[in-house]
Design a protein around this motif. Structure first.
Motif, PDB file in Angstrom:
ATOM      1  N   UNK A  75       0.847  -1.199   0.000  1.00  0.00           N
ATOM      2  CA  UNK A  75       0.000   0.000   0.000  1.00  0.00           C
ATOM      3  C   UNK A  75       0.882   1.250   0.000  1.00  0.00           C
ATOM      4  N   UNK A  76       0.587   2.167  -0.916  1.00  0.00           N
ATOM      5  CA  UNK A  76       1.233   3.475  -0.933  1.00  0.00           C
ATOM      6  C   UNK A  76       0.162   4.541  -0.743  1.00  0.00           C
ATOM      7  N   UNK A  77       0.350   5.358   0.268  1.00  0.00           N
ATOM      8  CA  UNK A  77      -0.675   6.367   0.543  1.00  0.00           C
ATOM      9  C   UNK A  77      -0.037   7.534   1.295  1.00  0.00           C
ATOM     10  N   UNK A  78      -0.368   8.730   0.856  1.00  0.00           N
ATOM     11  CA  UNK A  78       0.112   9.928   1.554  1.00  0.00           C
ATOM     12  C   UNK A  78      -1.073  10.776   1.968  1.00  0.00           C
ATOM     13  N   UNK A  79      -0.992  11.324   3.152  1.00  0.00           N
ATOM     14  CA  UNK A  79      -2.043  12.242   3.606  1.00  0.00           C
ATOM     15  C   UNK A  79      -1.384  13.552   3.989  1.00  0.00           C
ATOM     16  N   UNK A  80      -1.830  14.610   3.338  1.00  0.00           N
ATOM     17  CA  UNK A  80      -1.228  15.916   3.610  1.00  0.00           C
ATOM     18  C   UNK A  80      -1.913  16.616   4.764  1.00  0.00           C
ATOM     19  N   UNK A  81      -1.317  17.715   5.170  1.00  0.00           N
ATOM     20  CA  UNK A  81      -1.933  18.520   6.233  1.00  0.00           C
ATOM     21  C   UNK A  81      -3.318  18.950   5.798  1.00  0.00           C
ATOM     22  N   UNK A 131       7.382   4.593 -15.875  1.00  0.00           N
ATOM     23  CA  UNK A 131       8.268   5.018 -14.772  1.00  0.00           C
ATOM     24  C   UNK A 131       7.556   6.016 -13.857  1.00  0.00           C
ATOM     25  N   UNK A 132       6.803   6.919 -14.489  1.00  0.00           N
ATOM     26  CA  UNK A 132       6.067   7.905 -13.675  1.00  0.00           C
ATOM     27  C   UNK A 132       5.001   7.209 -12.817  1.00  0.00           C
ATOM     28  N   UNK A 133       4.340   6.218 -13.427  1.00  0.00           N
ATOM     29  CA  UNK A 133       3.333   5.462 -12.678  1.00  0.00           C
ATOM     30  C   UNK A 133       3.954   4.787 -11.461  1.00  0.00           C
ATOM     31  N   UNK A 134       5.177   4.293 -11.642  1.00  0.00           N
ATOM     32  CA  UNK A 134       5.857   3.641 -10.507  1.00  0.00           C
ATOM     33  C   UNK A 134       6.189   4.651  -9.423  1.00  0.00           C
ATOM     34  N   UNK A 135       6.653   5.813  -9.859  1.00  0.00           N
ATOM     35  CA  UNK A 135       7.048   6.836  -8.874  1.00  0.00           C
ATOM     36  C   UNK A 135       5.853   7.410  -8.135  1.00  0.00           C
ATOM     37  N   UNK A 136       4.740   7.525  -8.823  1.00  0.00           N
ATOM     38  CA  UNK A 136       3.543   8.117  -8.198  1.00  0.00           C
ATOM     39  C   UNK A 136       2.437   7.066  -8.208  1.00  0.00           C
ATOM     40  N   UNK A 137       2.692   5.957  -7.519  1.00  0.00           N
ATOM     41  CA  UNK A 137       1.806   4.795  -7.622  1.00  0.00           C
ATOM     42  C   UNK A 137       0.395   5.066  -7.122  1.00  0.00           C
ATOM     43  N   UNK A 138       0.229   5.996  -6.194  1.00  0.00           N
ATOM     44  CA  UNK A 138      -1.105   6.197  -5.634  1.00  0.00           C
ATOM     45  C   UNK A 138      -1.905   7.300  -6.332  1.00  0.00           C
ATOM     46  N   UNK A 139      -1.390   7.787  -7.476  1.00  0.00           N
ATOM     47  CA  UNK A 139      -2.106   8.868  -8.168  1.00  0.00           C
ATOM     48  C   UNK A 139      -2.958   8.315  -9.310  1.00  0.00           C
ATOM     49  N   UNK A 196       4.095  20.097  -6.913  1.00  0.00           N
ATOM     50  CA  UNK A 196       5.513  20.333  -7.258  1.00  0.00           C
ATOM     51  C   UNK A 196       6.300  19.032  -7.304  1.00  0.00           C
ATOM     52  N   UNK A 197       5.900  18.091  -6.457  1.00  0.00           N
ATOM     53  CA  UNK A 197       6.546  16.790  -6.420  1.00  0.00           C
ATOM     54  C   UNK A 197       6.349  16.063  -7.760  1.00  0.00           C
ATOM     55  N   UNK A 198       5.102  16.077  -8.235  1.00  0.00           N
ATOM     56  CA  UNK A 198       4.766  15.380  -9.486  1.00  0.00           C
ATOM     57  C   UNK A 198       5.417  16.088 -10.680  1.00  0.00           C
ATOM     58  N   UNK A 244      -8.056   3.148 -10.782  1.00  0.00           N
ATOM     59  CA  UNK A 244      -6.877   3.380 -11.619  1.00  0.00           C
ATOM     60  C   UNK A 244      -5.709   3.669 -10.711  1.00  0.00           C
ATOM     61  N   UNK A 245      -4.546   3.633 -11.290  1.00  0.00           N
ATOM     62  CA  UNK A 245      -3.368   4.016 -10.527  1.00  0.00           C
ATOM     63  C   UNK A 245      -3.022   3.061  -9.405  1.00  0.00           C
ATOM     64  N   UNK A 246      -3.470   1.815  -9.495  1.00  0.00           N
ATOM     65  CA  UNK A 246      -3.190   0.856  -8.419  1.00  0.00           C
ATOM     66  C   UNK A 246      -1.715   0.489  -8.429  1.00  0.00           C
TER      67      UNK A 246
END
Lengths: 329, 236
Positions: free
Chosen positions: A59-65, A268-276, A296-298, A327-329
């Motif tokens: 699982x890849x997941x980010x939660x921002x402020x 490669x981008x899909x791998x780097x940003x897997x949860x998008x 900015x990260x993306x 998508x983006x799994x």
């Protein structure tokens, strides 16, 4: 006539220049905001195995402020496990969890699904939980008084909780989690078992917490809560995480349109940003739906992969273009 | 922080009323024991200390079950540590059984039930022996909690079995012969404490200290193992 054309040309130039300046200022302020907002919690390739059964799969997941993420999925899909891992209650079998707030480890509050009917008064209970966290006595007393008033529990503060209704218990449950003003609030089915009136009351209180800037990760089956609160909804199915369709995606999202020279770079981008959420459209264009704090990260990833950015559209304008299933799994 | 945890856990336990059966059992036992005369000082203390071993196991067993599992998780989150929580729980159990130990010593002295007034040394040794037994009983009960032994029938049976083996380890080792002498070390050293109190006059000060310290050391090692096991189990 010529003079008139010159005037029109100059007016056009001024209008174009004004447009460019305004656009740049807006873009800069948006990116400044994105830079300020970093992830409160980041789960990287988190997996969990119970007795040879893989409950969570990378699982890849980010939660921002200030971000509220809802987790939906059928029973047994791993929602509670994901929440418990995020709250630090259980250790993942693989992967890592990073929490950060203001340079220190983020404080996490946890709201379990069912709060027990304890033989203590809310006041006694909250005082104990606060003291466990070493909150100074005077500050704790003030915070408890504030919470009791805000949650409409001042009349019940000295009644034992073993005769409380489910709604009242859930309020105490929420109070114990926010006692120390955590950076992230993890909630497991917060509306479960409540009647409609209690659900609306709790959604209102959670809305207030969101306004205070608390990031939240919650699992729930009730659309009411997701519609009112969630900035983003992810779906868990058989331990795998995916983005749910975006009918409730808010102004906080941005759609980036980009172009790559080869399909390898897209992978490669899909791998780097897997949860998008990433979707290809005609003419070699790719749409990426991303929360504002990750823009900015993306963009950096796209440029690193020699891609070119065609447009960055804030708000919900771009959302319709990327409606769809998982998508983006 | 530990103080708050201990106060909270004891308050929670006292309101569960699970302490009532072991409390009444112990009170009745002590009152009944001293209703007959004569009562020799150290041998009477040996009997109440043995009873406290069983009662402290009972209390610890009910104490661990007194907090709801969900609330237990919340307490650990607020404490930010599983070991801290369990250390606090063991301290709380010992605080409760300390009151029982004080009662077991104070009752015969206050109501003049002994053949003579015990000396200060006898009172100190008696109190330490009671607490040693209580520590052993409590820590052993931790390993029979619901997470390790889900069925109460097996848990209570196992606890009683260990208690009987602990008290009879000297006789057991003698019966089994030379090659089973290690049993004396493997089983909880309750027998050594009993022997000290039954033959108090024949013990040198060195052996007295040794017999008293041993149960505390044994309990400390078991407590450390228990806390570690709980941490591993709860972290999944």
């Amino acid at each position: 006539m010529d003079w008139c054309m010159v005037q029109m040309f100059m007016f056009g130039q001024v209008a174009l220049y004004t447009y460019i300046v305004i656009r740049d200022v807006l873009k800069k302020s948006m990116f400044r905001e994105a830079g300020r907002m970093s992830a409160v919690v980041r789960l990287e390739n988190v997996s969990k195995v119970y007795e040879n059964i893989e409950v969570l799969k990378r699982i890849n997941l980010s939660i921002g402020k200030r971000q509220v993420v809802g987790v939906v999925g059928p029973n047994g899909s791993g929602k509670s496990t994901l929440l418990k891992i995020t709250a630090g209650l259980i250790r993942p079998t693989g992967g890592g969890i990073h929490t950060e707030a203001g340079g220190a480890k983020a404080a996490v509050g946890y709201v379990p699904e069912r709060f027990p009917q304890l033989r203590l008064t809310p006041r006694e209970y909250l005082l104990s939980m606060g003291r466990f966290q070493r909150i100074e006595r005077a500050r704790l007393e003030a915070r408890i008084a504030e919470l009791l008033e805000w949650f409409g529990m001042t009349g019940a503060e000295r009644r034992r909780m073993n005769d409380f209704s489910k709604g009242m218990l859930q309020k105490v449950n929420l109070m114990q989690a926010v006692l120390n003003e955590p950076d992230l609030l993890v909630m497991d089915e917060p509306l479960s078992g409540l009647d409609t009136a209690a659900q609306h009351e709790l959604v209102r209180l959670l809305g207030g917490l969101k306004e205070q800037g608390m990031a939240m990760l919650l699992s729930c089956h009730e659309e009411l809560l997701l519609e009112r609160l969630a900035d983003r909804v992810v779906a868990l199915r058989a331990g795998e995480l995916g983005e749910r369709h975006s009918s409730i995606i808010k102004e906080a999202d941005v759609v980036i349109t980009c172009r790559f020279q080869s399909p390898d770079r897209v992978l490669q981008l899909e791998k780097k940003c897997a949860d998008l959420l990433l979707q290809s459209t005609g003419g070699g264009l790719h749409l990426i739906q991303v929360e504002v704090w990750r823009v900015d990260d993306v963009l950096r990833h796209i440029l690193e992969l020699d891609g070119s950015v065609v447009s960055v559209i804030p708000g919900t304008h771009g959302v319709r273009a990327v409606e769809g299933g998982m998508a983006g799994v | 922080m530990y103080r708050e945890l201990v106060v909270y856990l004891i308050r929670n336990y006292s309101r569960s009323y699970r302490y009532v059966p072991p409390l009444f059992a112990f009170l009745m036992f002590v009152v009944f024991l001293y209703s007959y005369k004569p009562n020799y000082v150290m041998s009477s203390f040996a009997v109440t200390a043995s009873a406290l071993f069983v009662v402290s196991s009972w209390i610890c067993y009910t104490f661990i079950r007194s907090e709801h599992p969900v609330q237990e998780q919340l307490s650990m989150i607020h404490m930010r540590s599983v070991p801290r929580y369990y250390v606090g729980m063991l301290v709380s159990v010992l605080a409760v059984v300390f009151a029982f130990a004080v009662f077991a010593l104070a009752y015969p002295i206050v109501f003049n039930k002994l053949v003579r007034m015990p000396t200060p040394a006898e009172i100190v040794v008696g109190l330490l022996a009671h607490m040693g037994m209580a520590c052993l009983g409590s820590v052993i009960a931790c390993f029979f909690n619901q997470r390790f032994v889900p069925r109460p029938f097996f848990a209570i049976g196992g606890l009683l079995g260990v208690a009987i083996l602990s008290f009879s380890q000297g006789a057991l080792a003698q019966q089994l012969g030379e090659q089973f002498q290690w049993i004396e070390w493997a089983l909880p050293p309750a027998f050594q404490l009993l022997d000290l109190m039954m033959n108090y006059g024949s013990y040198s000060s060195g052996s007295t200290i040794g017999s008293i310290v041993l149960p505390f050391l044994y309990a400390a090692v078991l407590a450390a193992i228990f806390v570690r096991l709980m941490k591993r189990r709860l972290a999944g």
